[in-house]
Design a protein around this motif. Sequence first.
Motif, PDB file in Angstrom:
ATOM      1  N   ARG A 287       0.827  -1.207   0.000  1.00 46.22           N
ATOM      2  CA  ARG A 287       0.000   0.000   0.000  1.00 46.22           C
ATOM      3  C   ARG A 287       0.859   1.253   0.000  1.00 46.22           C
ATOM      4  O   ARG A 287       0.532   2.250  -0.653  1.00 46.22           O
ATOM      5  N   ALA A 320      -8.086   3.441  -0.327  1.00 49.35           N
ATOM      6  CA  ALA A 320      -6.984   2.549  -0.684  1.00 49.35           C
ATOM      7  C   ALA A 320      -7.458   1.201  -1.212  1.00 49.35           C
ATOM      8  O   ALA A 320      -6.689   0.490  -1.876  1.00 49.35           O
ATOM      9  N   SER A 379       0.957   8.969   3.370  1.00 48.91           N
ATOM     10  CA  SER A 379       0.697   7.557   3.115  1.00 48.91           C
ATOM     11  C   SER A 379      -0.088   6.888   4.236  1.00 48.91           C
ATOM     12  O   SER A 379      -1.074   6.187   3.994  1.00 48.91           O
ATOM     13  N   ALA A 383      -3.881   5.224   4.068  1.00 47.50           N
ATOM     14  CA  ALA A 383      -4.078   3.786   4.244  1.00 47.50           C
ATOM     15  C   ALA A 383      -4.866   3.444   5.504  1.00 47.50           C
ATOM     16  O   ALA A 383      -5.467   2.371   5.586  1.00 47.50           O
TER      17      ALA A 383
END
Length: 673
Positions: A287, A320, A379, A383
């Motif tokens: 991811r 995501a 990030s 996620a």
Amino acid sequence: MEAIRSSPASDEPLHDLAAAAGLQRHWQGADEKAHVVPDEALRAILQRLGYPASNPVDIRESRSTVEAELQAVPRLLTADVGKPIALAHGLKQAIHAEIVPENGGPGRQVLPVDGRLPPVEEPGYYRVRILGRELRLAVAPPACFYPAGAEGRKRCWGPAIQIPSLRTEQSAPFGDLEALSQAVGLFAKRGADAVAISPVHAISAHAGAGFSPYSPSSRLFVNTALAAPRLAGLPGFEEEKGGAIIDWESALTSRSEALRRLFAALEPSARARVDAWVETQGEALQRHALFQALSLHFGPRHASGAAPDWRDWPAEYRDASSPAVTRFREDHPQEIAFHLFAQWLAGLSLAHSQDRARGAGMAIGLIADLAVGIDPGGSDAWAMQQDVFSGLTIGAPPDPLGPEGQNWGLTAFSPRGLARSGFEPWLATLRSGLRHAGGLRIDHAFGLSRLWIIPEGADAAQGAYLSFPFRDMVRLIALESHLAKAVIIAEDLGTRPPGFDEELAGRDLLGMRVLWFERSAKGSYRAPATFEAASVAMTSTHDTPTVAGWWSGRDLAWNSRLGRGGDPQIEQDRRSEERQALWQAIGGTPPTKTPSTETEAVVDAAVSHVAGARSDLAIVALEDLLGLEEQPNIPGTVGTHPNWRRRMAATTGELLQDRRVQSRIDTLNRRGP
């Protein structure tokens, strides 16, 4: 999991809701004055926490939601080894249960008594089968790990290093993990047992955007710009040497291009090594690599210098797990493979430093640094959207040093998210920090107890403290420390939450005893013999003046340039008095010479003062070992001061050959058991 309640109930429904949700309506600041959070601020914060409170109907419904969450059976229970295990409300009627170790071994049948399970005598993770459910149980040891010597606890010392500041014989625009590995080897030979480093968390994929180590895109992964290919047996980078101040945009662009050339030229055997490693890492790494690829795809970065924010991406890419994201992953395998390779290389490079430290006999080795929060556009926030605050940032309330308060522009795990996830993101974050280290410093450790949260777009003064499941988080820290055999440092500078010291008593989370802050109400400096054993004695931090800079008044000059502080003459007069107080504490007779001619002697005395502390660990910033005046960072400055940009004047080996530096290291090596 413990219930989060911050204050007694009030007759006012809004205040009752706020208290039930963990908001502290009443709080005491650093000035010891009582403060009250305005109702409108409470409403705005509750709304963003997911508890609408704009009218009586909303408040009643939100209160029901909170109560249901407090009464829900948790996914994770925590306990202390050897002590009865309190069951959550929905489990108290159980008449039998089974406790099974997660690492294998036989389970045992137990009989709850008065809503408690009998003690577990071995720290670790267990499964509890009760009332048709299976819960996770974390049983913490009495205290965090600390290395022992022949005569008991080992009194260690080490430098604190800003990795990008380092130089080696090879040309590079900034120091990387090869420079760190070399520094570790050199300090190990000179008797150090630890090397403290600033965060190596992953930053934005966009060159020059968000390069501060304390504003990471992800705390689960490594800053790939620091990767050192030679440590993996690959060709090194060929780059410009760089000057005294790092040009991050140019340097990171150059490093990214060099990494891509390296990836394109990988031999099949090296690609096989990368692929084998990726197979062991799980979905979270995939991811993150996917996020990096998407971030570059939807660039460029903003004109302000900030990285693109995933919340500005097309709607179908903000989730995501969406089909659009899955298609992107399938359509861009090489780009994602590049980011996976970069993580492999960076992780291997970091592991090399810790392996070198322990191989050379260091008792601790690297002490990693865990930033208090993450970039809400980065990030981890993308996620783990269900686990972090949305529409809220974290910071600090107004105080005498910051009358406007501080908004750090970061998000963090929410108590609601921690409960929902069984603390899995928190455990993953801890384990990431400890993966290649013998210790971990937890930035703003007061955030384990409470965080100042602010509605996005509001002033910092319009925030409020939100309580966290403090005891659960401390137990998990102690257990992970025990399993990793790693030291834990709790950055405990600032306004202490009520009950903070009592909860940590005997837990061996080492508090920070920084020279500048260890003073009495009358201004005198504490004797080092009075420091707690379970602490870290320090000359300075990355956010404070160096010893030489404070003594010479370099910090006052910066304050004047930045328009901070009061009348310059008054500040100089106060500093003169403070110099005498410091010298009386660390050097004896008050000074008779001008500050500029005494700096080296003061630095010597300050290092000796810290070395003589009762503290288990002494950490001296590399800048203080070298007697430098400039500090790495001045909080709250953007552009005016070169934060995180300064480089050392020579290689670490050359710097450590200086006679004065060698003498300071000798002083630190005389720390007895």
